[in-house]
Design a protein around this motif. Structure first.
Motif, PDB file in Angstrom:
ATOM      1  N   LEU A  86      32.258  13.379  18.458  1.00 30.69           N
ATOM      2  CA  LEU A  86      32.229  14.541  17.583  1.00 30.69           C
ATOM      3  C   LEU A  86      31.702  14.118  16.230  1.00 30.69           C
ATOM      4  N   LEU A  87      31.231  15.104  15.481  1.00 31.40           N
ATOM      5  CA  LEU A  87      30.699  14.849  14.147  1.00 31.40           C
ATOM      6  C   LEU A  87      31.014  16.036  13.264  1.00 31.40           C
ATOM      7  N   ASN A  88      31.564  15.743  12.101  1.00 27.84           N
ATOM      8  CA  ASN A  88      31.813  16.770  11.072  1.00 27.84           C
ATOM      9  C   ASN A  88      31.213  16.291   9.765  1.00 27.84           C
ATOM     10  N   GLY A  89      30.430  17.150   9.117  1.00 32.83           N
ATOM     11  CA  GLY A  89      29.897  16.810   7.802  1.00 32.83           C
ATOM     12  C   GLY A  89      28.776  15.801   7.856  1.00 32.83           C
ATOM     13  N   GLN A  90      28.778  14.857   6.896  1.00 31.85           N
ATOM     14  CA  GLN A  90      27.744  13.829   6.764  1.00 31.85           C
ATOM     15  C   GLN A  90      26.354  14.422   6.511  1.00 31.85           C
ATOM     16  N   GLY A  91      26.310  15.622   5.965  1.00 33.49           N
ATOM     17  CA  GLY A  91      25.033  16.281   5.710  1.00 33.49           C
ATOM     18  C   GLY A  91      24.509  17.075   6.892  1.00 33.49           C
ATOM     19  N   LEU A  92      25.260  17.063   8.003  1.00 32.98           N
ATOM     20  CA  LEU A  92      24.862  17.833   9.178  1.00 32.98           C
ATOM     21  C   LEU A  92      24.793  19.316   8.818  1.00 32.98           C
ATOM     22  N   LYS A 107      23.090   9.339  13.103  1.00 32.45           N
ATOM     23  CA  LYS A 107      23.436   7.935  12.890  1.00 32.45           C
ATOM     24  C   LYS A 107      24.768   7.613  13.562  1.00 32.45           C
ATOM     25  N   SER A 108      24.839   6.439  14.158  1.00 33.64           N
ATOM     26  CA  SER A 108      26.017   6.067  14.945  1.00 33.64           C
ATOM     27  C   SER A 108      27.293   6.019  14.110  1.00 33.64           C
ATOM     28  N   ASP A 109      27.181   5.596  12.834  1.00 30.91           N
ATOM     29  CA  ASP A 109      28.394   5.467  12.035  1.00 30.91           C
ATOM     30  C   ASP A 109      28.908   6.801  11.509  1.00 30.91           C
ATOM     31  N   TRP A 110      28.223   7.892  11.819  1.00 32.15           N
ATOM     32  CA  TRP A 110      28.731   9.216  11.485  1.00 32.15           C
ATOM     33  C   TRP A 110      29.742   9.716  12.524  1.00 32.15           C
ATOM     34  N   LEU A 111      29.725   9.135  13.701  1.00 25.12           N
ATOM     35  CA  LEU A 111      30.429   9.696  14.849  1.00 25.12           C
ATOM     36  C   LEU A 111      31.868   9.205  14.960  1.00 25.12           C
ATOM     37  N   VAL A 112      32.701  10.046  15.559  1.00 21.94           N
ATOM     38  CA  VAL A 112      34.079   9.717  15.897  1.00 21.94           C
ATOM     39  C   VAL A 112      34.264  10.021  17.380  1.00 21.94           C
ATOM     40  N   ARG A 113      35.017   9.178  18.062  1.00 28.74           N
ATOM     41  CA  ARG A 113      35.295   9.422  19.478  1.00 28.74           C
ATOM     42  C   ARG A 113      36.258  10.602  19.616  1.00 28.74           C
ATOM     43  N   VAL A 114      35.987  11.473  20.570  1.00 27.67           N
ATOM     44  CA  VAL A 114      36.901  12.595  20.819  1.00 27.67           C
ATOM     45  C   VAL A 114      38.195  12.041  21.399  1.00 27.67           C
ATOM     46  N   PRO A 115      39.343  12.306  20.779  1.00 31.98           N
ATOM     47  CA  PRO A 115      40.618  11.819  21.333  1.00 31.98           C
ATOM     48  C   PRO A 115      40.819  12.313  22.762  1.00 31.98           C
ATOM     49  N   ASP A 116      41.409  11.466  23.592  1.00 27.64           N
ATOM     50  CA  ASP A 116      41.591  11.801  25.010  1.00 27.64           C
ATOM     51  C   ASP A 116      42.406  13.079  25.195  1.00 27.64           C
ATOM     52  N   ALA A 117      43.300  13.351  24.255  1.00 29.89           N
ATOM     53  CA  ALA A 117      44.171  14.518  24.400  1.00 29.89           C
ATOM     54  C   ALA A 117      43.445  15.839  24.192  1.00 29.89           C
ATOM     55  N   LEU A 118      42.219  15.782  23.662  1.00 31.71           N
ATOM     56  CA  LEU A 118      41.481  16.998  23.337  1.00 31.71           C
ATOM     57  C   LEU A 118      40.325  17.216  24.300  1.00 31.71           C
ATOM     58  N   PHE A 273      32.004  13.603   3.375  1.00 33.81           N
ATOM     59  CA  PHE A 273      31.740  12.170   3.291  1.00 33.81           C
ATOM     60  C   PHE A 273      33.017  11.333   3.378  1.00 33.81           C
ATOM     61  N   ALA A 274      34.033  11.841   4.054  1.00 33.11           N
ATOM     62  CA  ALA A 274      35.249  11.065   4.264  1.00 33.11           C
ATOM     63  C   ALA A 274      34.914   9.778   5.022  1.00 33.11           C
ATOM     64  N   PRO A 275      35.504   8.645   4.637  1.00 31.64           N
ATOM     65  CA  PRO A 275      35.206   7.384   5.325  1.00 31.64           C
ATOM     66  C   PRO A 275      35.693   7.385   6.773  1.00 31.64           C
ATOM     67  N   THR A 276      35.100   6.524   7.579  1.00 30.19           N
ATOM     68  CA  THR A 276      35.398   6.496   9.015  1.00 30.19           C
ATOM     69  C   THR A 276      36.881   6.281   9.292  1.00 30.19           C
ATOM     70  N   VAL A 277      37.523   5.382   8.564  1.00 25.25           N
ATOM     71  CA  VAL A 277      38.943   5.107   8.805  1.00 25.25           C
ATOM     72  C   VAL A 277      39.777   6.364   8.615  1.00 25.25           C
ATOM     73  N   LEU A 278      39.489   7.122   7.555  1.00 24.63           N
ATOM     74  CA  LEU A 278      40.224   8.356   7.306  1.00 24.63           C
ATOM     75  C   LEU A 278      39.891   9.406   8.354  1.00 24.63           C
ATOM     76  N   ARG A 279      38.641   9.477   8.781  1.00 21.90           N
ATOM     77  CA  ARG A 279      38.256  10.419   9.835  1.00 21.90           C
ATOM     78  C   ARG A 279      39.039  10.148  11.116  1.00 21.90           C
ATOM     79  N   GLU A 280      39.094   8.891  11.504  1.00 19.83           N
ATOM     80  CA  GLU A 280      39.799   8.540  12.740  1.00 19.83           C
ATOM     81  C   GLU A 280      41.295   8.817  12.619  1.00 19.83           C
ATOM     82  N   GLN A 281      41.863   8.535  11.451  1.00 24.10           N
ATOM     83  CA  GLN A 281      43.279   8.838  11.238  1.00 24.10           C
ATOM     84  C   GLN A 281      43.540  10.331  11.360  1.00 24.10           C
TER      85      GLN A 281
END
Length: 329
Positions: A86-92, A107-118, A273-281
């Motif tokens: 999934l991707l939110n923001g980052q200028g998208l 870009k790969s570092d924009w992405l977050v893995r979709v949690p298994d529960a969703l 532009f939230a950092p990846t660590v915060l996005r994943e959290q």
């Protein structure tokens, strides 16, 4: 691939059209995604309807959210074909082609893995609105503003996407929630999300005194303007207000009084532009803390061709909950 593209002519008039594009029309990136879902947020409404301030370069595919499956990735990327992302923001949907198309390259570092529960649809239903709501809740938690057991947490713009998810999160976490809305007909809906009390937005929307009676232990505000000024003036000593929107206004007509006399904190929430660590959290917490059955109940799904009509309605305040766009239909 089919895509919704927004164009602007030399006279500054924008148009929206469903068109067929090829991979050569995609922008730079090291990951190509087969998009399944996007969503319609307030910002998407502005972009699709050609309002200024969102799309920076025309023509552009709008859509600040996307959920899909990796089709291909460069060897240097941390993603592999078949990964759900999934991707939110980052200028998208602002400077980079967005999620309202059947394919995207990012870009790969924009992405977050979709949690298994969703499911993918649920991840899109959460989207930027739900992600923003979770960032706001995390900010309130970090400030200790949710430790006051005797205070209510106010949510403004309550029937919108951010407000709806914020109410469900805060209620499920055990907090007393007051919802502010300009749509009294939505009272039953807001109570079904977990709101304990409902107030008319008119109580907050007009200019008020710089310091008022203490009513709120904390607040999530997506409205701005005089509403945010009044919320700050009514927040209890040491409370925190998370600011994440400007549905009323980008102006903030207030004074320093709430800050220097009541130690009120104003926390800015930026989901772009939230950092990846915060996005994943945030996404891990959404997967565990959000009532997914309730999420499904407040989600409408439409096809790609229906997105402009939804965009128009969301700007008129006529959309409640979340609207997912199945870009394959």
């Amino acid at each position: 691939m089919r895509a919704l593209r927004v164009e602007k002519n030399d006279d500054g008039i924008s148009t929206r059209l469903i068109t067929d594009l090829g991979d050569d029309d995609l922008m730079a990136g090291d990951v190509t995604i087969d998009v399944e879902y996007s969503s319609i947020n307030f910002k998407d409404g502005l972009a699709i309807m050609g309002r200024p301030g969102v799309i920076r370069d025309y023509p552009l595919i709008p859509g600040i959210d996307l959920v899909g499956t990796v089709a291909s990735a460069d060897a240097s990327s941390r993603w592999s074909a078949g990964d759900r992302v999934l991707l939110n923001g980052q200028g998208l949907g602002e400077t980079h082609h967005g999620g309202l198309a059947e394919r995207a390259r990012v870009k790969s570092d924009w992405l977050v893995r979709v949690p298994d529960a969703l499911s993918s649809r649920q991840a899109a239903a959460i989207g930027t609105a739900g992600f923003t709501a979770m960032l706001a809740v995390l900010a309130l938690e970090r400030a200790g503003a949710l430790d006051h057991s005797d205070g209510s947490v106010l949510v403004t713009g309550a029937a919108g996407g951010v407000g709806s998810v914020a109410i469900t999160l805060l209620s499920r976490l055990g907090h007393h929630v007051t919802a502010s809305t300009g749509r009294p007909e939505e009272s039953d809906y807001l109570q079904s999300l977990g709101a304990d009390a409902i107030i008319d937005r008119a109580e907050l929307s007009e200019p008020g005194k710089p310091l008022q009676g203490q009513r709120w232990a904390a607040a999530v505000d997506s409205v701005g303007g005089a509403t945010l000024a009044n919320v700050l003036a009514q927040t209890s000593y040491g409370g925190t207000v998370a600011s994440c929107g400007l549905a009323q206004s980008a102006e903030l007509p207030t004074t320093v009084m709430p800050f220097i006399l009541r130690a009120v904190n104003l926390a800015g929430i930026n989901s772009v532009f939230a950092p990846t660590v915060l996005r994943e959290q945030a996404w891990d917490r959404l997967a565990s803390d959000l009532d997914l059955e309730l999420l499904d109940s407040l989600t409408e799904t439409v096809g790609l061709a229906d997105a402009p009509a939804v965009a128009e309605r969301i700007l008129q305040g006529g959309v409640r909950g979340r609207t997912v766009v199945d870009v394959r239909n």
